[in-house]
Design a protein around this motif. Structure first.
Motif, mmCIF file in Angstrom:
data_model
loop_
_atom_site.group_PDB
_atom_site.id
_atom_site.type_symbol
_atom_site.label_atom_id
_atom_site.label_comp_id
_atom_site.label_asym_id
_atom_site.label_seq_id
_atom_site.Cartn_x
_atom_site.Cartn_y
_atom_site.Cartn_z
ATOM 1 N N ARG A 3 0.825 -1.059 0.070
ATOM 2 C CA ARG A 3 -0.321 -0.222 -0.095
ATOM 3 C C ARG A 3 1.339 1.266 -0.112
ATOM 4 O O ARG A 3 0.948 2.149 0.931
ATOM 5 N N ASP A 7 -0.204 4.824 3.215
ATOM 6 C CA ASP A 7 -1.804 4.704 3.719
ATOM 7 C C ASP A 7 -1.270 5.869 4.816
ATOM 8 O O ASP A 7 -0.661 6.391 4.710
ATOM 9 N N GLN A 8 -2.345 5.700 5.743
ATOM 10 C CA GLN A 8 -3.066 6.802 6.471
ATOM 11 C C GLN A 8 -3.007 6.534 7.520
ATOM 12 O O GLN A 8 -4.247 6.081 7.671
ATOM 13 N N TYR A 140 -4.877 14.533 -2.027
ATOM 14 C CA TYR A 140 -4.993 13.338 -0.977
ATOM 15 C C TYR A 140 -3.616 13.562 0.103
ATOM 16 O O TYR A 140 -2.388 13.882 -0.006
ATOM 17 N N SER A 147 -10.309 8.636 6.621
ATOM 18 C CA SER A 147 -8.760 7.823 6.531
ATOM 19 C C SER A 147 -9.293 6.945 5.525
ATOM 20 O O SER A 147 -10.078 5.897 5.417
ATOM 21 N N ASP A 148 -8.164 6.451 4.252
ATOM 22 C CA ASP A 148 -8.244 5.182 4.048
ATOM 23 C C ASP A 148 -7.363 5.409 2.638
ATOM 24 O O ASP A 148 -6.528 5.711 2.498
ATOM 25 N N GLN A 149 -6.744 3.182 3.248
ATOM 26 C CA GLN A 149 -5.419 3.422 2.722
ATOM 27 C C GLN A 149 -5.415 3.921 0.925
ATOM 28 O O GLN A 149 -7.015 3.354 0.290
ATOM 29 N N ILE A 151 -4.382 2.175 -3.126
ATOM 30 C CA ILE A 151 -2.929 1.147 -3.593
ATOM 31 C C ILE A 151 -3.035 1.795 -5.047
ATOM 32 O O ILE A 151 -3.818 2.168 -5.514
ATOM 33 N N TRP A 159 -3.784 6.216 -8.458
ATOM 34 C CA TRP A 159 -3.811 5.407 -6.493
ATOM 35 C C TRP A 159 -4.816 5.321 -6.406
ATOM 36 O O TRP A 159 -5.917 6.581 -6.572
ATOM 37 N N HIS A 161 -8.832 4.499 -3.953
ATOM 38 C CA HIS A 161 -9.594 3.834 -2.604
ATOM 39 C C HIS A 161 -9.351 2.889 -2.001
ATOM 40 O O HIS A 161 -9.979 2.138 -3.262
#
Length: 390
Positions: A3, A7-8, A140, A147-149, A151, A159, A161
């Protein structure tokens, strides 16, 4: 599963962290930064190298704001030509040539490589170059959403979500690369491979992943009725494992089996999956016409790029390490003595600091000074033949 970079981490409430926690986090961040940046040149513009296979890139919102032409600059130009500007970190992109100072930049000349063509026609751009990501085209970090990773798709390199992938994100570290649904639909042949290799199907439609079995294959390419999906290619009878027979298309073999999966949602692929794609002449033409010949290149992966960066960083650190430089000037006996002294000091310092941590005490400058004074005292006593004692 990578990720990468997006990553957050959010904490629900304040908590106390130790110095060790801070140092470990700092070390982890440094390692991540070196993985992304160390394989790119921070001093020289990459323009002269042409379309670089993979490099760290940035977009300048100051020079190329939304509504204008998209452009990307290399790592060195982000430092030397765009200091103080609004920069969008693009992580890495493949086959890109630095745009800094070309016709897309109205009021800026590249300080590192001023003689550039007006346009780099081979570059590919996306909304990422204006600080927008995913199918939702949001910035972002996004102040308006939770918040959501995020990828990265290995094909379009956008990128996304996790919640917009149309598939559950697997926890398995073996599933390292993701291809978004849009790219899967543009490259229909990938669904055949996905039925045999990809690890995740859309929610509530997930195919079970069972241990790999080696099917018994007759001279005419067939598969037993109870065959389970295999990550390996099918082999003709009598063919030594590891060799690929001439004239046999691996993709057609899999298509003849007839195994399918729901053609929706992102797919996640295991380590080394690219090496299992067919490389016959027809398949090479297929991926080339799809604009994705990089899928047949295992060194195209971000993992390969990061590994190269980490290796270069370790090499540079070793070359700059005063201890290593000192060791190079000593004979073997002296080297061993110095290494032992260093390890002893490190162990004693750790034990010294641990005593404060266990008692909940704060380490002061006087405490550190006292520790090293004790070390000097011990060293003098050893030199005088007093090998024991505090």
């Amino acid at each position: 599963m990578y990720r990468w970079c997006f990553d957050q981490m959010a904490e629900e409430e304040e908590h106390v962290v130790s110095l060790v926690d801070v140092l470990e986090e700092d070390e982890e961040l440094e390692e991540e930064a070196s993985a992304v940046l160390a394989a790119s040149d921070a001093e020289h513009c990459s323009y002269s190298q042409g379309y670089v296979k993979r490099q760290a890139l940035y977009a300048c919102g100051t020079c190329c704001p939304p509504g204008g032409a998209a452009a990307g600059v290399c790592l060195a130009c982000s430092y030397k030509c765009h200091e103080g500007h609004q920069l969008y970190e693009l992580y890495t992109k493949r086959n890109f040539r630095c745009d800094c100072g070309n016709s897309k930049f109205k009021d800026l000349t590249c300080k590192l490589s001023p003689d550039k063509e007006e346009v780099n026609s081979g570059n590919k751009y996306s909304h990422n170059f204006f600080g927008l990501y995913c199918t939702c085209s949001r910035p972002y970090p996004d102040p308006r959403t939770r918040s959501d990773q995020m990828i990265q798709c290995v094909v379009c390199e956008d990128w996304l979500h996790g919640r917009h992938l149309g598939a559950e994100v697997p926890d398995s570290v073996e599933l390292q690369e993701m291809i978004c649904e849009s790219c899967m639909k543009k490259n229909q042949f990938l669904w055949t491979y996905a039925a045999h290799m990809a690890g995740t199907a859309p929610p509530n439609q997930q195919n079970p992943v069972k241990p790999e079995v080696k099917p018994e294959v007759k001279p005419e390419v067939t598969a037993e009725a109870d065959d389970e999906p295999s990550a390996k290619r099918l082999r003709l009878q009598g063919e030594p494992e590891g060799e690929e027979p001439k004239g046999v298309c691996r993709l057609k073999e899999l298509q003849q089996i007839g195994r399918s999966r729901s053609q929706s949602g992102a797919t996640f692929w295991p380590s080394g999956w690219r090496s299992r794609l067919c490389t016959c002449a027809d398949c090479q033409k297929l991926v080339s016409e799809a604009g994705a010949p990089f899928l047949l290149d295992e060194t195209d992966t971000v993992l390969a790029y990061e590994t190269k960066g980490k290796t270069l960083e370790r090499t540079n650190q070793s070359a700059a390490d005063p201890l290593m430089s000192a060791l190079d000037r000593l004979n073997r006996v002296q080297q061993l003595e110095l290494i032992h002294e260093y390890n002893d000091l490190k162990t004693e310092l750790k034990d010294f600091l641990q005593s404060f941590a266990s008692e909940g005490k704060v380490v002061t400058p006087d405490d550190i000074r006292q520790f090293f004074e004790q070390q000097q005292s011990r060293k003098r006593r050893r030199a005088n033949g007093q090998l024991y004692g505090p």
